[in-house]
Design a protein around this motif. Structure first.
Motif, mmCIF file in Angstrom:
data_model
loop_
_atom_site.group_PDB
_atom_site.id
_atom_site.type_symbol
_atom_site.label_atom_id
_atom_site.label_comp_id
_atom_site.label_asym_id
_atom_site.label_seq_id
_atom_site.Cartn_x
_atom_site.Cartn_y
_atom_site.Cartn_z
ATOM 1 N N PHE A 1 0.912 -0.922 -0.029
ATOM 2 C CA PHE A 1 0.352 0.090 -0.114
ATOM 3 C C PHE A 1 0.561 1.486 -0.055
ATOM 4 C CE2 PHE A 1 -3.156 -3.286 0.845
ATOM 5 C CZ PHE A 1 -4.602 -2.542 0.091
ATOM 6 N N SER B 1 3.675 4.190 -1.837
ATOM 7 C CA SER B 1 3.697 4.536 -2.897
ATOM 8 C C SER B 1 4.517 5.248 -3.237
ATOM 9 C CB SER B 1 2.484 5.448 -3.499
ATOM 10 O OG SER B 1 2.288 5.658 -4.618
ATOM 11 N N GLN C 1 -1.648 0.891 -12.706
ATOM 12 C CA GLN C 1 -1.340 0.589 -12.046
ATOM 13 C C GLN C 1 -2.932 -0.595 -12.075
ATOM 14 O OE1 GLN C 1 0.163 3.033 -8.110
ATOM 15 N NE2 GLN C 1 -2.400 3.193 -9.153
ATOM 16 N N ASN D 1 3.196 -0.464 -3.894
ATOM 17 C CA ASN D 1 2.196 -0.526 -5.156
ATOM 18 C C ASN D 1 2.920 -1.822 -5.882
ATOM 19 O OD1 ASN D 1 0.822 -0.994 -7.278
ATOM 20 N ND2 ASN D 1 -0.715 0.676 -5.846
#
Length: 166
Positions: A37, A39, A79, A138
């Motif tokens: 999670f 970034s 993503q 991520n």
């Protein structure tokens, strides 16, 4: 351009293994989420804004730090949700007295409560060794760390085409 973000991956390779700066999203949805999670600091460009300029601005808005040039183009990733992230890298260190300073956002919380609450856009910023960063970041952004590693070792496809802007 809402599905395109620009980001900056600050790195330190001066005193040992490669380390990169990652940020953890703030707000209630990410409170108990960790691996996968984090970034690089990133965000949406404003209309007609140069992507690299957006990356530098977003880095400062999310960390409170000024990103030092030169900037190395790491290219773009897509993503899982379809958002594209174009990234650059720059060398830098977290100051010893670093205190995270970032923008905030408001949202209705708890749901259906009728109360607006303010949350930090980012609630943590830390330097991670590259191997650890690949676990924290991520999944789609892992390749950005790998491209940086290849660029720094001279073994990757970016070595000939890397932009040294600044």
């Amino acid at each position: 351009m809402t599905n395109l973000s620009a980001g900056l991956l600050m790195f330190d390779d001066a005193e040992g293994p490669l380390a990169v700066l990652l940020v953890h999203p703030g707000g209630p949805f990410f409170r108990n989420k960790d691996d996968g999670f984090w970034s690089l600091p990133k965000g949406l460009p404003v209309p007609d804004e140069d992507l690299q300029a957006a990356a530098i601005r977003e880095f400062q808005e999310e960390t409170g730090l000024v990103a030092p040039p030169p900037y190395f183009d790491l290219g773009e990733v897509r993503q899982k949700g379809g958002k594209r992230v174009h990234a650059w890298a720059c060398r830098g260190k977290l100051p010893q007295d670093f205190v995270l300073q970032c923008n905030t956002f408001e949202m209705l919380w708890p749901p259906r409560s009728g109360r607006m609450q303010t949350f930090p856009e980012v609630d943590q910023a830390k330097m991670f060794l590259a191997t650890h960063a690949k676990v924290k970041i991520n999944a789609a952004q892992v390749v950005l760390v790998e491209r940086l590693e290849a660029l720094l070792t001279g073994s990757g496809p970016l070595t000939a085409g890397a932009k040294h802007d600044g």
